[in-house]
Design a protein around this motif. Structure first.
Motif, PDB file in Angstrom:
ATOM      1  N   TYR B 207       0.823  -1.211   0.000  1.00 44.06           N
ATOM      2  CA  TYR B 207       0.000   0.000   0.000  1.00 44.06           C
ATOM      3  C   TYR B 207       0.858   1.262   0.000  1.00 44.06           C
ATOM      4  CZ  TYR B 207      -4.699  -1.912   0.565  1.00 44.06           C
ATOM      5  OH  TYR B 207      -5.911  -2.518   0.342  1.00 44.06           O
ATOM      6  N   VAL B 209       3.871   1.909  -1.075  1.00 43.65           N
ATOM      7  CA  VAL B 209       4.590   2.248  -2.309  1.00 43.65           C
ATOM      8  C   VAL B 209       3.669   2.997  -3.273  1.00 43.65           C
ATOM      9  CG1 VAL B 209       5.862   1.337  -4.282  1.00 43.65           C
ATOM     10  CG2 VAL B 209       6.127   0.293  -2.071  1.00 43.65           C
ATOM     11  N   HIS B 210       2.382   2.692  -3.231  1.00 46.88           N
ATOM     12  CA  HIS B 210       1.446   3.396  -4.115  1.00 46.88           C
ATOM     13  C   HIS B 210       1.421   4.888  -3.836  1.00 46.88           C
ATOM     14  CE1 HIS B 210      -0.034  -0.637  -5.125  1.00 46.88           C
ATOM     15  NE2 HIS B 210      -0.566  -0.075  -6.192  1.00 46.88           N
ATOM     16  N   ASN B 212       3.868   6.664  -3.699  1.00 47.76           N
ATOM     17  CA  ASN B 212       4.839   7.276  -4.617  1.00 47.76           C
ATOM     18  C   ASN B 212       4.189   7.684  -5.929  1.00 47.76           C
ATOM     19  OD1 ASN B 212       6.806   6.833  -2.722  1.00 47.76           O
ATOM     20  ND2 ASN B 212       7.513   4.929  -3.617  1.00 47.76           N
TER      21      ASN B 212
END
Lengths: 440, 405
Positions: B207, B209-210, B212
């Protein structure tokens, strides 16, 4: 789409080199098709007709599915500026050809058109990557002021990538399809004689050697011209800046997408250990056995849904993203060419002014300088219109790409949702218990 | 979990309402910070009669709960005593705080302590205990009162006894099976908790990393004209997606707590089975002691040596004892036999009663466990469904934004 060994394509069989002609030789596969005014009929006949390679091997057309997907592909393309389309091109049906000298893949290039420049309304020819490369080179040579769409990478590292795996071939096919469509959509490039030949001719008559030489000719001259540019118009500088920043963003997005895939894979690993613990526990329980097993199987479903998501992102998302980098590179080259043409003009103009001072007799601008000036104007105009077209295409392409990403994720969650919702009644349902009447 | 019968919970409303930090001096006279929990009670009659009296309340810290539980363990060894929430945070996934002072941990502990009191107060046997009542209603002097029961000494010997190795010949088979089950339950729940923590960790990563995407879409939108708005909004949805995982995983901790309760319950169940084995062992020892004493009497009385004995040997070698000595020995033996028979009778009764009482409670426990764990699994499934629906929502929103690009 399994994660195991990539599947290879059905081969057309081993045959000695003498018996193998290039699929484009001998009979014209296009002549097998009869022209028909009705769109619907013709498409099914492309799919259902007995096409055969010149060496007599019947081409196994993959099922009605390929003709319907052909239709889908035709219908998916948006009308740009509401232009009425009169040229439709698709790349389909990859096949492997094996000879003693080499093994390679050919693709079926299908055309439908009402243009008078074409003799027939429909064509179906087999082409290999080399042929696409030839076409691109020809386009670059003959239309030096235009942006030519990029091809997928020519070279792949043997041993790292399997050139004949279903995955690789499909990715390449999609990119080649995109390439031809972009050319077909271009108001100038689509009328190019070499494009016409590519789509319709049985034998491309490429004369490879010459092609290679000519490749070295014009393009290189324009790219590496040794003139120094004085004043680049602002709009072209802005384009260059945009491309640089855009490349950066694409790179970032690529890294993020890869990172997500990696994180999802690691999540998968843990999930695959998690579910089975519930199964083991179920063995120790009586009344809870059903619910625990239900939860375990639910997790297995979610796990495979995640697997599909990761696969889809790897196959659909990343390659298209990467291919855009190539597109940007092509655009940058065109900008450079334009710069060089302008620089050449400036240099010649300066030289002429110099000589003019010397001779003091000529009042008119020498013709070659004038020609240069025209070339600059022409180039700038072509570039501007290509730039607008490119921006528009980019917008559509990314809209499609990102929407696809959203769709894949939605589908993943929908699968998981269905799995968990179906397990709720199982959890709620109490089995009638066998009463244990063990007293001391 | 209100039980049948007149349990305390039917007469009194109990809750652990709040938690607060206090400072004080500990046993080695150093300053320490600890948390106290507010226990509130109200008589049910008063509530049903329409009055709304203010609850009686007192503050207790975790260590006092521990004392209460230890007291219950030794006083009612045949009961599967409800466990306390964990002393220290275990099975922690890495973003979750392992700090005892962390407010989320304190809150979950408050809930766990309340759950403990409700379970105890609704138990048909435990709820009648005076010490428990005192714990809930009188803040001062409770420690002294409970220590006066002398439970501490029993607690110490119990620990020793339960961990001792002894061979019991004829344990009740049902108890042996139950002990085996308790071992499995312990092992499975702890394995489950460990893997779940790892899964939570990984999910968190996916979750976050999204987030980014949110940033890069925002940066990219600044470069674009028509695409800008769509990209910008989509970026916000990606940020929301990344942020949503914190609440979801916090909620999932409740499921982990439910599993932990049964991890600790398994320990309590095992202790009940072990106590049976101990009681049975004591009975068997007393019985075989009695048998051997009777045999000795017989030998002395008849002069016949039935079985090999050292005494018999020495008698043969060094000559027999005098009649007076023999008389003395016989009397002693008779006394011992009488005592021994009493002991055996006592132990037999003890054993039978223990088995009866323990078996009833283990059945009650089994039904409670099946109910509770089923509820826990349903709760977990509901959480997963909610998470999927949120995911669909976010990505659908993002898709709309992409459409508008």
């Amino acid at each position: 789409m399994s994660a195991g060994t990539p599947k290879s394509l059905a081969s057309s069989g081993q045959k000695p080199i003498q018996e193998i002609c290039h699929p484009l030789g001998a009979e014209d596969t296009a002549s097998v098709l009869t022209p028909s005014p009705d769109v619907g009929n013709t498409i099914t006949s492309i799919g259902g007709k007995d096409l055969s390679l010149p060496n007599g091997t019947p081409v196994e057309t993959s099922s009605p599915a390929s003709s319907s997907s052909l239709l889908n592909r035709l219908q998916l393309d948006d009308d740009l500026d509401g232009e009425t389309r009169d040229l439709f091109v698709t790349v389909e049906d990859p096949k492997k050809h094996v000879s003693t000298m080499e093994t390679y893949i050919t693709y079926m290039v299908a055309t439908k058109t009402t243009r008078v420049e074409f003799d027939l309304p429909e064509y179906s020819v087999r082409r290999r990557y080399q042929d696409f490369d030839w076409l691109r080179t020809k386009l670059e040579d003959t239309q030096p002021t235009h942006l030519i769409p990029p091809l997928p990478e020519k070279f792949v590292m043997k041993g790292v990538v399997d050139r004949f795996s279903e995955e690789f071939v499909e990715t390449r096919r999609k990119a080649l399809d995109k390439f031809l469509k972009r050319v077909a959509d271009h108001p100038v490039l689509s009328f190019n004689e070499h494009f016409n030949a590519f789509l319709s001719a049985k034998d491309l008559n490429k004369r490879q050697g010459l092609a290679l030489l000519s490749k070295m000719g014009e393009s290189v001259k324009y790219v590496t011209g040794g003139y120094k540019l004085r004043g680049r118009p602002v709009e072209f500088s802005a384009m260059g800046d945009y491309l640089d920043m855009f490349t950066q963003k694409l790179g970032t997005i690529d890294r993020i997408a890869q990172r997500i895939i990696k994180e999802q894979s690691e999540y998968q690993v843990e999930l695959r250990e998690y579910g089975p613990v519930y199964t083991t526990w179920a063995l120790s329980e009586a009344e809870l056995q059903g619910p625990l097993e239900g939860v375990a199987s639910c997790m297995a479903n979610c796990s495979s849904a995640l697997d599909e998501l990761t696969q889809d992102m790897s196959e659909d998302f990343l390659p298209v993203l990467r291919e855009y980098v190539l597109y940007i590179e092509s655009m940058k080259i065109v900008l450079k060419k334009r710069d060089n043409i302008q620089a050449e003009y400036e240099a010649k103009l300066e030289a002429a002014a110099f000589r003019k001072e010397d001779r003091a007799s000529c009042t008119q601008v020498p013709t070659d300088v004038e020609k240069c000036h025209d070339r600059v104007e022409c180039c700038n105009a072509d570039l501007k219109s290509d730039w607008d077209r490119w921006q528009n295409n980019k917008r559509q392409d990314f809209r499609q790409l990102l929407t696809g990403m959203a769709d894949h994720n939605i589908q993943y969650y929908e699968k998981c949702l269905a799995a968990w919702e179906s397990v709720i009644p199982l959890l709620r349902d109490k089995q009638p218990q066998e009463t244990e009447t063990e007293e001391d | 979990m209100v039980e049948e019968g007149s349990t305390l919970l039917r007469r009194m409303e109990i809750s652990v309402a709040e938690a607060e930090k206090r400072t004080g001096k500990n046993t080695v006279n150093m300053q320490e910070i600890f948390t106290v929990y507010l226990i509130e009670t109200r008589p049910i009659d008063a509530i049903t009669e329409g009055h709304n009296p203010a609850p009686d309340s007192l503050w207790r810290r975790y260590s006092e709960f521990e004392i209460l539980r230890n007291y219950l363990l030794v006083t009612y060894p045949f009961i599967v005593v409800p466990p306390l929430p964990e002393k220290r945070a275990e099975f922690v996934w890495h973003k979750l705080s392992a700090d005892n002072m962390d407010p989320d941990f304190v809150e979950r502990r408050r809930v766990g302590l309340e759950n403990f009191l409700l379970r105890v107060a609704s138990h048909s046997v435990l709820s009648n205990d005076k010490i428990l009542y005192h714990f809930l209603t009188e803040e001062h002097r409770w420690k002294e009162v409970v220590c006066e029961t002398g439970f501490q000494a029993k607690a110490d010997s119990r620990i020793k006894a339960l961990s001792a190795t002894f061979r019991v010949k004829n344990p009740d088979k049902r108890f042996t099976e139950m002990k085996h089950y308790s071992d499995e339950l312990q092992s499975l729940t702890s394995q489950l908790l460990r893997v779940r923590a790892r899964v939570a960790d990984r999910l968190y990563g996916v979750y976050k990393v999204h987030g980014n995407y949110g940033r890069v879409f925002s940066e990219w939108s600044a470069l674009e004209k028509e695409m800008g708005d769509g990209l910008q909004s989509a970026g916000h949805h990606m940020d929301a997606y990344a942020a949503s995982v914190d609440d979801m995983l916090e909620e999932e901790e409740h499921y982990a707590d439910q599993l932990k309760e049964y991890l600790f319950y398994a320990e309590a169940l095992r202790a009940v089975c072990r106590k049976h084995e101990l009681t049975q062992y004591e009975l068997e020892t007393a019985s075989s002691d009695l048998i051997s004493k009777k045999q000795q009497r017989e030998e002395l009385a008849t002069g016949m040596v039935r079985t090999f004995s050292f005494k018999g040997m020495t008698n043969k070698l060094f000559g027999q004892e005098t009649p007076e000595q023999r008389e003395a020995k016989l009397s002693l033996l008779e006394e011992q036999i009488v005592q021994g028979e009493e002991t055996v009778t006592e132990k037999t009764v003890e054993c039978e009663e223990y088995v009866k009482g323990a078996w009833v409670d283990m059945q009650r426990f089994k039904e409670q466990k099946d109910r509770d764990l089923r509820e826990a699994l349903i709760g977990y499934a509901v959480m997963q469904i909610s998470m999927c629906k949120k995911g669909i929502q976010v990505w659908t929103n993002a898709k709309e934004c992409f459409h508008k690009m």
